[in-house]
Scaffold this motif. Structure first.
Motif, PDB file in Angstrom:
ATOM      1  N   THR A 374       1.101  -0.916   0.227  1.00  0.00           N
ATOM      2  CA  THR A 374       0.462   0.234   0.231  1.00  0.00           C
ATOM      3  C   THR A 374       0.905   1.559   0.026  1.00  0.00           C
ATOM      4  OG1 THR A 374      -0.285  -0.336   2.314  1.00  0.00           O
ATOM      5  CG2 THR A 374      -1.256  -1.262   1.047  1.00  0.00           C
ATOM      6  N   ARG A 375       0.276   2.274   0.018  1.00  0.00           N
ATOM      7  CA  ARG A 375       0.975   3.561  -0.039  1.00  0.00           C
ATOM      8  C   ARG A 375       1.380   3.935   1.044  1.00  0.00           C
ATOM      9  NH1 ARG A 375       4.255   7.275  -2.804  1.00  0.00           N
ATOM     10  NH2 ARG A 375       3.739   9.560  -2.666  1.00  0.00           N
ATOM     11  N   GLU A 376       0.291   3.373   1.643  1.00  0.00           N
ATOM     12  CA  GLU A 376       0.912   3.490   3.787  1.00  0.00           C
ATOM     13  C   GLU A 376       2.001   2.751   3.983  1.00  0.00           C
ATOM     14  OE1 GLU A 376      -0.831   3.350   7.942  1.00  0.00           O
ATOM     15  OE2 GLU A 376      -1.680   2.862   6.140  1.00  0.00           O
ATOM     16  N   GLU A 377       2.352   1.726   3.262  1.00  0.00           N
ATOM     17  CA  GLU A 377       3.403   0.646   3.178  1.00  0.00           C
ATOM     18  C   GLU A 377       4.897   1.207   2.604  1.00  0.00           C
ATOM     19  OE1 GLU A 377       2.168  -3.120   4.146  1.00  0.00           O
ATOM     20  OE2 GLU A 377       1.401  -2.975   1.900  1.00  0.00           O
ATOM     21  N   ILE A 378       4.364   1.496   1.713  1.00  0.00           N
ATOM     22  CA  ILE A 378       5.472   2.225   1.393  1.00  0.00           C
ATOM     23  C   ILE A 378       7.001   3.807   1.986  1.00  0.00           C
ATOM     24  CG2 ILE A 378       6.531   3.310  -1.171  1.00  0.00           C
ATOM     25  CD1 ILE A 378       4.387   1.401  -3.022  1.00  0.00           C
ATOM     26  N   LEU A 379       5.393   4.552   1.881  1.00  0.00           N
ATOM     27  CA  LEU A 379       5.778   5.630   2.858  1.00  0.00           C
ATOM     28  C   LEU A 379       6.975   5.518   3.951  1.00  0.00           C
ATOM     29  CD1 LEU A 379       3.365   8.276   1.985  1.00  0.00           C
ATOM     30  CD2 LEU A 379       5.018   7.955   1.087  1.00  0.00           C
ATOM     31  N   LYS A 380       6.594   4.064   4.347  1.00  0.00           N
ATOM     32  CA  LYS A 380       7.237   3.527   6.208  1.00  0.00           C
ATOM     33  C   LYS A 380       8.550   3.197   5.856  1.00  0.00           C
ATOM     34  CE  LYS A 380       3.225   2.346   8.329  1.00  0.00           C
ATOM     35  NZ  LYS A 380       2.439   1.013   8.994  1.00  0.00           N
ATOM     36  N   ARG A 381       9.390   3.042   4.434  1.00  0.00           N
ATOM     37  CA  ARG A 381      10.450   2.536   3.984  1.00  0.00           C
ATOM     38  C   ARG A 381      11.289   4.004   3.528  1.00  0.00           C
ATOM     39  NH1 ARG A 381       6.514  -1.335   3.993  1.00  0.00           N
ATOM     40  NH2 ARG A 381       7.074  -3.371   3.970  1.00  0.00           N
ATOM     41  N   PRO A 382      12.502   3.657   4.434  1.00  0.00           N
ATOM     42  CA  PRO A 382      13.147   5.240   4.532  1.00  0.00           C
ATOM     43  C   PRO A 382      14.198   4.806   2.587  1.00  0.00           C
ATOM     44  CG  PRO A 382      13.962   3.993   5.497  1.00  0.00           C
ATOM     45  CD  PRO A 382      12.910   3.355   5.455  1.00  0.00           C
ATOM     46  N   TYR A 383      13.634   4.137   1.171  1.00  0.00           N
ATOM     47  CA  TYR A 383      14.309   3.421   0.395  1.00  0.00           C
ATOM     48  C   TYR A 383      13.412   3.351  -1.063  1.00  0.00           C
ATOM     49  CZ  TYR A 383      12.824  -0.558   2.178  1.00  0.00           C
ATOM     50  OH  TYR A 383      12.737  -1.911   3.477  1.00  0.00           O
ATOM     51  N   LEU A 384      13.525   3.529  -2.193  1.00  0.00           N
ATOM     52  CA  LEU A 384      12.737   3.625  -3.167  1.00  0.00           C
ATOM     53  C   LEU A 384      12.400   2.406  -3.456  1.00  0.00           C
ATOM     54  CD1 LEU A 384      11.986   4.346  -5.863  1.00  0.00           C
ATOM     55  CD2 LEU A 384      14.000   3.316  -7.257  1.00  0.00           C
ATOM     56  N   VAL A 385      11.405   1.814  -3.236  1.00  0.00           N
ATOM     57  CA  VAL A 385      10.000   0.926  -3.138  1.00  0.00           C
ATOM     58  C   VAL A 385       9.663   0.623  -4.642  1.00  0.00           C
ATOM     59  CG1 VAL A 385       8.970  -0.862  -2.672  1.00  0.00           C
ATOM     60  CG2 VAL A 385      10.288   1.274  -0.957  1.00  0.00           C
ATOM     61  N   ILE A 386      10.308  -0.630  -5.135  1.00  0.00           N
ATOM     62  CA  ILE A 386       9.949  -0.867  -6.228  1.00  0.00           C
ATOM     63  C   ILE A 386       8.852  -2.363  -6.929  1.00  0.00           C
ATOM     64  CG2 ILE A 386      10.128  -1.617  -9.023  1.00  0.00           C
ATOM     65  CD1 ILE A 386      13.154  -0.349  -8.262  1.00  0.00           C
ATOM     66  N   THR A 387       7.247  -2.070  -6.252  1.00  0.00           N
ATOM     67  CA  THR A 387       6.529  -2.758  -6.672  1.00  0.00           C
ATOM     68  C   THR A 387       6.567  -3.943  -7.773  1.00  0.00           C
ATOM     69  OG1 THR A 387       4.651  -1.017  -6.211  1.00  0.00           O
ATOM     70  CG2 THR A 387       5.426  -2.253  -4.595  1.00  0.00           C
ATOM     71  N   PRO A 388       5.511  -4.979  -8.076  1.00  0.00           N
ATOM     72  CA  PRO A 388       5.487  -5.816  -9.253  1.00  0.00           C
ATOM     73  C   PRO A 388       5.081  -4.681 -10.366  1.00  0.00           C
ATOM     74  CG  PRO A 388       5.424  -7.339  -7.791  1.00  0.00           C
ATOM     75  CD  PRO A 388       5.688  -5.692  -6.906  1.00  0.00           C
ATOM     76  N   SER A 389       3.666  -3.589  -9.763  1.00  0.00           N
ATOM     77  CA  SER A 389       3.269  -2.731 -10.714  1.00  0.00           C
ATOM     78  C   SER A 389       3.733  -2.099 -11.491  1.00  0.00           C
ATOM     79  CB  SER A 389       2.080  -2.302  -9.867  1.00  0.00           C
ATOM     80  OG  SER A 389       2.095  -1.716  -8.520  1.00  0.00           O
ATOM     81  N   ARG A 390       5.096  -1.702 -10.620  1.00  0.00           N
ATOM     82  CA  ARG A 390       6.474  -0.405 -10.762  1.00  0.00           C
ATOM     83  C   ARG A 390       7.035  -1.042 -11.512  1.00  0.00           C
ATOM     84  NH1 ARG A 390       6.958   3.825  -5.542  1.00  0.00           N
ATOM     85  NH2 ARG A 390       4.297   4.111  -5.182  1.00  0.00           N
ATOM     86  N   TYR A 391       7.084  -2.403 -12.480  1.00  0.00           N
ATOM     87  CA  TYR A 391       7.955  -2.860 -13.286  1.00  0.00           C
ATOM     88  C   TYR A 391       8.382  -1.859 -14.118  1.00  0.00           C
ATOM     89  CZ  TYR A 391       8.510  -6.537 -10.227  1.00  0.00           C
ATOM     90  OH  TYR A 391       8.962  -7.217  -8.621  1.00  0.00           O
ATOM     91  N   THR A 392       8.974  -1.466 -15.336  1.00  0.00           N
ATOM     92  CA  THR A 392       9.261  -1.221 -16.501  1.00  0.00           C
ATOM     93  C   THR A 392      10.342  -2.008 -17.298  1.00  0.00           C
ATOM     94  OG1 THR A 392      11.336   0.083 -15.848  1.00  0.00           O
ATOM     95  CG2 THR A 392       8.673   1.665 -15.378  1.00  0.00           C
ATOM     96  N   GLU A 393      10.886  -1.418 -18.176  1.00  0.00           N
ATOM     97  CA  GLU A 393      11.868  -1.768 -19.006  1.00  0.00           C
ATOM     98  C   GLU A 393      12.803  -1.761 -18.841  1.00  0.00           C
ATOM     99  OE1 GLU A 393      10.969  -1.109 -23.313  1.00  0.00           O
ATOM    100  OE2 GLU A 393       9.269  -1.927 -23.097  1.00  0.00           O
TER     101      GLU A 393
END
Length: 545
Positions: A374-393
């Motif tokens: 979730t967005r809340e879970e991502i903001l708790k992490r002090p680094y770049l988070v790349i979840t499967p939906s954010r994969y790009t080429e």
């Protein structure tokens, strides 16, 4: 070092090599060599060693990887590279494609060198009979291997089993059966003459178990071709079981240890490997596999390119299906195949997700969780988070089994690690598939479960086992990729099982619109057709190209 280190030698000139030392094949460069040299003892040995160099043209190279990894159900194109159309199956994939021409010409040069070794063996002075027979058997292994790759790529090809000493424009396409007959004859005659083990003498030479493993793979592939025979699966099973039961090979307890660089490249699971070296003078273009599977980590917050994380060419991106193959709660191979965390090597303060984050050396800089957050879970992490939906080429899980942290600097392209072409885990999977097709489902389960138990997290071995009723060709194709991802087998596996079109259309969105029925073969190089007396009438192109 241990490597079989070689340059090219063909007919009367170019480079030749000689033997030095006890534990590996060494080399020297000699130019302007006449035809007579090949008929000497030294030239005979040098020509054979040089024939081995052609393996470097295919394994761990962009051409070999692009023709076997790209355009499958598990890998598609990343953001960069010149050969995206090989994945996409567009009209650019035609008879002028450079990487196809290179494999064709390099392999035929090596085949002719092997023919010279075989044909001239009886005239070589000062060589004992056993050594001569062993060298001829090695040349037959090389010739059989190359024809097998060419056959899988192109179908029937020109079959030349004698040395060509002058330019000729006479060529024709042999039938698939004729090529298979030549391959199996070479390997079956070579096996009794080859050494069972060369780890302590000339590591990198063909051995008896290497030829048996290759022959098992050949029969498994032949069984679904137009040259199929009723006993193909039985023979595949026979040769695979010989490798499993008659030698000292064993599966390593830890899957990750198989790919450890350095001393780990000669281990109890490796049957045969293509040799590379750290010597820049003799390594030619080197092992390039370390660059192709990497995401663009080096421009992300807290990161810069370094030797350990690799030089990211961003060529091959795993498909969603490819990343879904593992049950990550019990199967350790996802964790051991992919890099999920990058640690800061460029300290500083960065804006990540709209907030200021300070990263110190060694802090987590990037994390690729295996699930959505979730967005809340991502903001708790002090680094770049790349979840499967954010994969790009450019951003996707990095396959790590080919990384080369022993390169001298972060820009070096010429990697030194060996390419593990034949390893015991694949032998088990060949045996499982062959056993399935001969109707022994219990044996098929036993073979595949040996591989799966090794892959399990501690305490999860029983959960990793499958029953005979769970085994079919789709399961085994998935299991082969869980174990062998990236190891230059996937395109061949999908073609031989008749699954290429179905699986690419279902699982590779970039390739699905372009792939046609005729893409189960690669185009014959146009130069071969144009230079053949009679042109296309004598050497016809594959349908569709």
């Amino acid at each position: 070092m241990k490597h079989l280190k070689i340059y090219s030698f063909f007919l009367f000139s170019l480079f030749v090599v000689s033997s030095c030392g006890k534990k590996y094949l060494e080399e020297r460069m000699v130019s302007n060599i006449g035809d007579g040299y090949l008929s000497t003892r030294a030239g005979f040995e040098d020509a054979l060693k040089a024939a081995y160099s052609s393996f470097r043209s295919f394994y761990a190279t962009e051409r070999g990887m692009s023709l076997t990894v790209f355009g499958t159900d598990t890998y598609t194109r990343g953001s960069d590279g010149s050969w995206k159309f090989v994945n996409d199956y567009t009209a650019q994939l035609d008879a002028r494609t450079g990487i196809i021409n290179e494999v064709w010409s390099d392999f035929y040069r090596a085949i002719n060198t092997a023919n010279a070794v075989i044909g001239r063996a009886d005239q070589i002075p000062n060589i004992d009979q056993a050594t001569k027979e062993r060298r001829v058997a090695e040349a037959k292994f090389i010739r059989a291997h190359h024809y097998f790759i060419l056959l899988q790529l192109f179908g029937g090809v020109h079959l030349s089993l004698e040395e060509v000493r002058s330019v000729t424009n006479k060529a024709s396409r042999a039938s698939i059966k004729q090529v298979y007959d030549a391959i199996t004859k070479d390997l079956e005659s070579a096996i009794p003459k080859l050494e069972p083990d060369v780890k302590k003498t000339d590591w990198g030479r063909a051995t008896k178990p290497a030829a048996e493993h290759l022959l098992a793979r050949v029969y498994l592939t032949k069984a679904t071709s137009e040259a199929k025979a009723p006993d193909d699966y039985a023979k595949a099973l026979q040769y695979a079981k010989s490798v499993i039961n008659n030698y000292a090979f064993k599966l390593l307890p830890d899957y990750a240890k198989v790919f450890e660089q350095g001393a780990g490249e000669i281990n109890d699971e490796v049957i045969w490997s293509v040799q590379y070296t750290s010597d820049p003078i003799t390594n030619s273009t080197g092992n390039n596999a370390h660059v192709f599977f990497l995401m663009e980590y080096d421009v992300q917050p807290g990161m810069q390119r370094d030797v350990a994380n690799g030089r990211p060419f961003k060529r091959f991106m795993p498909t969603t299906f490819g990343l879904s193959l593992w049950d990550r709660s019990i199967d350790s191979r996802y964790e051991k195949n992919f890099k999920m965390t990058f640690f800061c090597n460029r300290p500083g303060t960065y804006t990540i997700e709209g907030r200021s984050v300070t990263l110190n050396a060694g802090d987590t800089a990037i994390h690729l969780p295996s699930r959505e957050l979730t967005r809340e879970e991502i903001l708790k992490r002090p680094y770049l988070v790349i979840t499967p939906s954010r994969y790009t080429e450019k951003l996707y899980p990095t396959l790590t089994k080919f990384l080369d942290p022993l390169r001298p600097d972060r820009t070096t392209f010429e990697g030194s690690r060996d390419f593990l072409a034949f390893r015991l885990a694949e032998t088990y999977l060949i045996a499982s598939e062959a056993a399935m097709y001969v109707g022994n489902m219990a044996e098929a389960a036993n073979f595949v479960n040996a591989v799966r138990r090794r892959a399990a997290y501690p305490g999860k071995e029983k959960a990793m086992e499958v029953t005979p009723s769970q085994i079919d060709i789709d399961f085994l194709l998935d299991e082969r990729e869980r174990e062998l991802m990236g190891e230059q087998l996937r395109w061949f596996d999908l073609v031989r099982t008749g699954k290429l079109l179905e699986r690419v259309r279902k699982h590779n969105p970039q390739a699905a619109p372009g792939i046609k029925d005729f893409h189960v073969r690669r185009p014959i190089p146009q130069t071969q057709i144009d230079l053949t007396d009679g042109g296309a009438a004598s050497f016809p192109q594959n349908p569709g190209y």
